[in-house]
Scaffold this active site. Structure first.
Site, short mmCIF file in Angstrom:
data_model
loop_
_atom_site.label_atom_id
_atom_site.label_comp_id
_atom_site.label_asym_id
_atom_site.label_seq_id
_atom_site.Cartn_x
_atom_site.Cartn_y
_atom_site.Cartn_z
N LYS A 119 0.84 -1.21 0.00
CA LYS A 119 0.00 0.00 0.00
C LYS A 119 0.87 1.25 0.00
CE LYS A 119 -4.58 -1.14 1.45
NZ LYS A 119 -5.31 -1.57 2.61
N LYS A 209 -8.97 -6.82 -11.24
CA LYS A 209 -10.13 -7.09 -10.39
C LYS A 209 -11.14 -5.94 -10.51
CE LYS A 209 -9.91 -7.87 -5.88
NZ LYS A 209 -9.59 -8.36 -4.52
N LYS A 212 -13.69 -0.36 -7.03
CA LYS A 212 -14.31 0.97 -7.06
C LYS A 212 -13.24 1.95 -7.50
CE LYS A 212 -17.45 4.11 -5.56
NZ LYS A 212 -16.94 5.12 -6.46
P1 AMP Z 1 -12.17 -3.75 -1.04
O1 AMP Z 1 -13.36 -3.13 -1.70
O2 AMP Z 1 -11.01 -3.89 -1.97
O3 AMP Z 1 -11.82 -3.13 0.29
O4 AMP Z 1 -12.56 -5.27 -0.74
C1 AMP Z 1 -13.39 -5.69 0.28
C2 AMP Z 1 -13.59 -7.19 0.13
O5 AMP Z 1 -14.44 -7.42 -1.01
C3 AMP Z 1 -12.29 -7.93 -0.17
O6 AMP Z 1 -11.73 -8.48 0.98
C4 AMP Z 1 -12.72 -9.02 -1.10
O7 AMP Z 1 -13.07 -10.17 -0.32
C5 AMP Z 1 -13.97 -8.53 -1.76
N1 AMP Z 1 -13.73 -8.11 -3.13
C6 AMP Z 1 -13.29 -6.89 -3.56
N2 AMP Z 1 -13.23 -6.83 -4.90
C7 AMP Z 1 -13.62 -8.06 -5.34
C8 AMP Z 1 -13.76 -8.64 -6.65
N3 AMP Z 1 -13.51 -7.94 -7.74
N4 AMP Z 1 -14.16 -9.92 -6.73
C9 AMP Z 1 -14.43 -10.65 -5.62
N5 AMP Z 1 -14.33 -10.17 -4.37
C10 AMP Z 1 -13.93 -8.89 -4.23
#
Ligand code: AMP
Length: 343
Positions: A119, A209, A212
């Site tokens: 990060k 992936k 957002k």
């Molecule tokens: P984040 O929005 O990156 O903080 O992710 C929060 C949680 O959502 C992560 O720990 C993942 O388990 C899940 N996650 C985020 N992006 C994806 C994605 N594109 N596909 C599947 N799971 C996701």
């Protein structure tokens, strides 16, 4: 004997996207439903963790509540006392425990956290906060305050769970049995089942992936997108020029992403969906099938969300935060006594 605790949290900085919903929220809700008769399930909002990356401070309070409501829209039971929801910032012991545990964590070990190193590199500004550096200790407090034995975490958080175990063991060795040490990563994997985590890829950049991100609005389906807008995003998903549907992550990542999405959304096995579509020369049929399911899902979730009983949710949050404060204060007091802060 008191029930063992399963603890899980999901960061909440903005609205969720489809990847969050299918990859994190639904599995968490299913896990809670499956285990709530035998375990205490603590689902908390790690809102103090949110500041480690940029957020909109003006909307943050409402955003946290909105995201909590998504869990109930996804099927989390409102009337089950074994499932507790609370905001980290509303349970002061998390912060107090972190200040104490900082002194039982080595600078060297925290510096070696891969997540921090990664990060840190991604933040182009000069400003790398102590909050980002220290958040694994806050995470250890989140876990240890509730005697949590099981903490389902993704790959990126395993090292932090190991750290929580190390801190607990170090403290127990010095002061006698104070903390419940969380299960090892191996035991956790056996308990939750070792499944490959779901990864939904961007519809526009299927090598990345879904996330957002402001530069990829068409690749990301937001949970509160108009269903018809989401349909258009699926229909304009980037595919390839192979001219035949194949489940092939390397050569046909866009098509493969659609096949994965379809299987998850229909609740069918991947084999079943692949069998149905493999070899088809028109991609439109697959896109249409995915778009139908995405529309259905968004319509359903958005309708349920709109109909949620906000008063009841806030009531539950208040009750559960009372519970969390009571529980965590007991652990904090044990620690304070052990180190000479209280008699
Ligand atoms: P984040 O929005 O990156 O903080 O992710 C929060 C949680 O959502 C992560 O720990 C993942 O388990 C899940 N996650 C985020 N992006 C994806 C994605 N594109 N596909 C599947 N799971 C996701």
């Amino acid at each position: 004997m008191a029930k063992s605790t399963i603890l899980t949290g999901l960061r909440t900085n903005a609205d969720y996207h489809l990847g969050n919903y299918l990859g994190a929220i639904l599995p968490m809700v299913q896990m809670a439903r499956k285990h709530s008769s035998d375990y205490q399930i603590n689902m908390f909002i790690p809102d103090l963790h949110s500041f480690t990356t940029p957020i909109d401070f003006d909307t943050f309070y409402e955003q946290s509540i909105r995201n909590l409501k998504v869990f109930f829209a996804a099927g989390l039971p409102l009337d089950n006392e074994n499932v507790r929801v609370y905001r980290q910032s509303h349970v002061t012991a998390h912060s107090e425990m972190t200040v104490i545990l900082n002194n039982f964590t080595s600078f060297g070990q925290l510096s070696r956290m891969v997540e921090f190193k990664e990060k840190r590199e991604r933040i182009d500004e000069e400003f790398v906060s102590v909050g980002l550096f220290d958040y694994p200790v806050l995470m250890a407090s989140d876990i240890l305050l509730y005697d949590a034995e099981y903490v389902p975490v993704g790959d990126d958080q395993r090292q932090h769970l190991e750290l929580a175990r190390d801190i607990a063991e170090r403290f127990n060795n010095r002061f006698g049995e104070t903390f419940v040490v969380p299960k090892t990563i191996k035991q956790q994997a056996e308990f939750f089942g070792i499944e490959e985590p779901l990864r939904i890829m961007s519809l526009q950049n299927p090598d990345k992936k879904m996330s957002k991100s402001i530069d990829d609005p068409n690749g990301t389906i937001m949970l509160f997108d108009e269903p018809s807008v989401a349909r258009k995003k699926v229909m304009s998903a980037v595919t390839d020029s192979v001219g035949s549907v194949n489940f092939d992550r390397v050569n046909q990542p866009g098509i493969t992403n659609l096949l994965i999405l379809l299987a998850v959304l229909c609740g069918k096995s991947q084999e079943e969906v692949n069998k149905e579509f493999t070899g088809m020369s028109q991609y439109g049929e697959l896109k249409n099938a995915v778009a139908d399911q995405v529309e259905l899902l968004l319509e359903g979730v958005q309708k349920t969300f709109a109909e949620l009983d906000d008063v009841r949710i806030m009531e539950k949050l208040g009750q559960d935060e009372l519970y969390a404060n009571e529980y965590s204060q007991k652990t904090l007091l044990k620690v304070q006594k052990a180190i000479g802060l209280r008699k």
